[in-house]
Design a protein around this motif. Structure first.
Motif, mmCIF file in Angstrom:
data_model
loop_
_atom_site.group_PDB
_atom_site.id
_atom_site.type_symbol
_atom_site.label_atom_id
_atom_site.label_comp_id
_atom_site.label_asym_id
_atom_site.label_seq_id
_atom_site.Cartn_x
_atom_site.Cartn_y
_atom_site.Cartn_z
ATOM 1 N N THR A 225 0.838 -1.198 0.000
ATOM 2 C CA THR A 225 0.000 0.000 0.000
ATOM 3 C C THR A 225 0.871 1.245 0.000
ATOM 4 O O THR A 225 2.043 1.210 0.377
ATOM 5 N N VAL B 79 -3.831 4.699 0.442
ATOM 6 C CA VAL B 79 -3.940 4.225 1.828
ATOM 7 C C VAL B 79 -3.127 5.149 2.715
ATOM 8 O O VAL B 79 -1.904 5.266 2.556
ATOM 9 N N ASP C 266 -4.254 6.360 9.079
ATOM 10 C CA ASP C 266 -5.674 6.023 9.211
ATOM 11 C C ASP C 266 -5.973 4.819 8.338
ATOM 12 O O ASP C 266 -6.817 4.861 7.446
ATOM 13 N N CYS C 267 -5.260 3.744 8.600
ATOM 14 C CA CYS C 267 -5.340 2.545 7.775
ATOM 15 C C CYS C 267 -6.512 1.671 8.207
ATOM 16 O O CYS C 267 -6.760 1.485 9.405
ATOM 17 N N THR C 268 -7.221 1.121 7.225
ATOM 18 C CA THR C 268 -8.334 0.221 7.519
ATOM 19 C C THR C 268 -8.098 -1.193 6.983
ATOM 20 O O THR C 268 -8.962 -2.049 7.122
ATOM 21 N N VAL C 269 -6.943 -1.425 6.361
ATOM 22 C CA VAL C 269 -6.626 -2.751 5.824
ATOM 23 C C VAL C 269 -6.171 -3.636 6.976
ATOM 24 O O VAL C 269 -5.273 -3.270 7.747
ATOM 25 N N GLU C 270 -6.778 -4.801 7.109
ATOM 26 C CA GLU C 270 -6.506 -5.674 8.251
ATOM 27 C C GLU C 270 -5.221 -6.472 8.048
ATOM 28 O O GLU C 270 -4.939 -6.943 6.948
ATOM 29 N N ARG D 97 0.826 -4.574 10.328
ATOM 30 C CA ARG D 97 1.321 -3.435 9.561
ATOM 31 C C ARG D 97 2.844 -3.348 9.660
ATOM 32 O O ARG D 97 3.404 -3.470 10.750
ATOM 33 N N ASN E 223 -3.315 4.706 15.609
ATOM 34 C CA ASN E 223 -4.273 4.006 14.757
ATOM 35 C C ASN E 223 -4.090 2.494 14.855
ATOM 36 O O ASN E 223 -5.074 1.737 14.865
ATOM 37 N N ASP F 163 -5.598 1.535 18.219
ATOM 38 C CA ASP F 163 -7.068 1.643 18.200
ATOM 39 C C ASP F 163 -7.710 0.494 17.435
ATOM 40 O O ASP F 163 -8.820 0.057 17.785
ATOM 41 N N THR F 164 -7.041 0.016 16.395
ATOM 42 C CA THR F 164 -7.590 -1.082 15.588
ATOM 43 C C THR F 164 -7.031 -2.440 15.998
ATOM 44 O O THR F 164 -7.336 -3.452 15.358
ATOM 45 N N SER G 215 -4.059 -3.650 15.691
ATOM 46 C CA SER G 215 -3.269 -4.213 14.601
ATOM 47 C C SER G 215 -1.808 -4.283 15.008
ATOM 48 O O SER G 215 -1.224 -3.263 15.393
#
Length: 267
Positions: A89, A122, A126-130, A133, A153, A156-157, A159
């Motif tokens: 990404t 991307v 503020d990444c939304t790809v699971e 990382r 981020n 929060d997710t 990841s």
């Protein structure tokens, strides 16, 4: 050099006015340097640690440029029996480069692992790809507020996060820019590009040495912008919910001076 303040200056290839083709030549040269050095060995260590400690084998590589070192790392881990699925990404994705990386991967590992990519923008903060990382050689491009936002981020997710850059060292500031520039000068004729870009690379390397100058200048600035281990520790200590993650900060022994920050969600 850890005790000196980080100098946040601008690299030439980050400037909006830098032509896109020159930025592409720059990032392709970086990928070539990864191939010419022992970077894959050293850079694979933090990711291997994260995977052994429960991080997802689905890798989401942030700021992948023209492919970065993650495909090389994937093959290194594959030889060790660790199998991963990589998604490339970037904020401004180089889709053609990603497609070339994907095709090369299919030739080398046709029946194992995978490489795909996100063709849309991307944002690393503020990444939304699971997935787990990773960000290799690009974390120093983010000023402290944005770097913290990227880590926040991830928290929060929930990841897993693997950050790898070079440690801040006088030796690297004084030595590495010359080695990197030499690598650019020696490798230009052997880089595989479409003919028009290949000729442009040769012209901008030997006739009007814009690319070597850009690599040298950006290398010096990069090493001055690197975060020290104490700065990384303060950054993670300031995150909301940081106690829900296990953080590791260290340096992989070896010539590359690969410094890492690993964050793994706690159960």
């Amino acid at each position: 050099m850890e005790s000196l303040p980080r100098i946040d200056f601008v690299e030439l290839h980050d400037l909006d006015r830098t032509p896109a083709v020159l930025r592409t030549l720059h990032t392709e040269s970086i990928v070539t340097i990864y191939r010419l050095t022992d970077a894959a060995r050293a850079y694979s260590v933090p990711l291997s640690i994260a995977l052994r400690e429960g991080a997802s084998h689905r890798i989401v590589d942030l700021c992948a440029g023209s492919g970065g070192p993650v495909p090389l790392i994937q093959r290194k881990l594959h030889r060790e029996g660790i199998h991963t699925q990589v998604t490339l990404t970037d904020l401004v994705p180089n889709v053609r480069a990603f497609q070339r990386v994907q095709a090369a991967h299919r030739r080398r590992l046709p029946n194992c692992c995978s490489v795909d990519y996100v063709s849309s923008s991307v944002d690393a903060t503020d990444c939304t790809v699971e997935g787990t990382r990773t960000i290799y050689g690009a974390f120093h491009h983010f000023p402290p507020a944005l770097a913290s936002r990227m880590l926040q981020n991830a928290v929060d997710t929930r990841s897993p996060m693997v950050v790898v850059d070079t440690k801040r060292s006088f030796l690297y500031v004084l030595l590495f820019p010359f080695l990197i520039t030499l690598a650019v000068l020696l490798s230009a004729p052997f880089q595989r590009n479409p003919l028009s870009r290949y000729l442009l690379r040769l012209a901008l390397t030997y006739l009007v040495p814009v690319l070597p100058f850009m690599m040298f200048f950006d290398s010096v600035v990069s090493f001055l912008r690197m975060y020290g281990r104490a700065e990384l520790r303060r950054m993670v200590d300031g995150l909301a919910g940081t106690e829900t993650f296990t953080w590791k900060i260290g340096v992989v022994p070896g010539f590359t001076g690969a410094q890492y920050l690993i964050g793994i969600p706690r159960d």
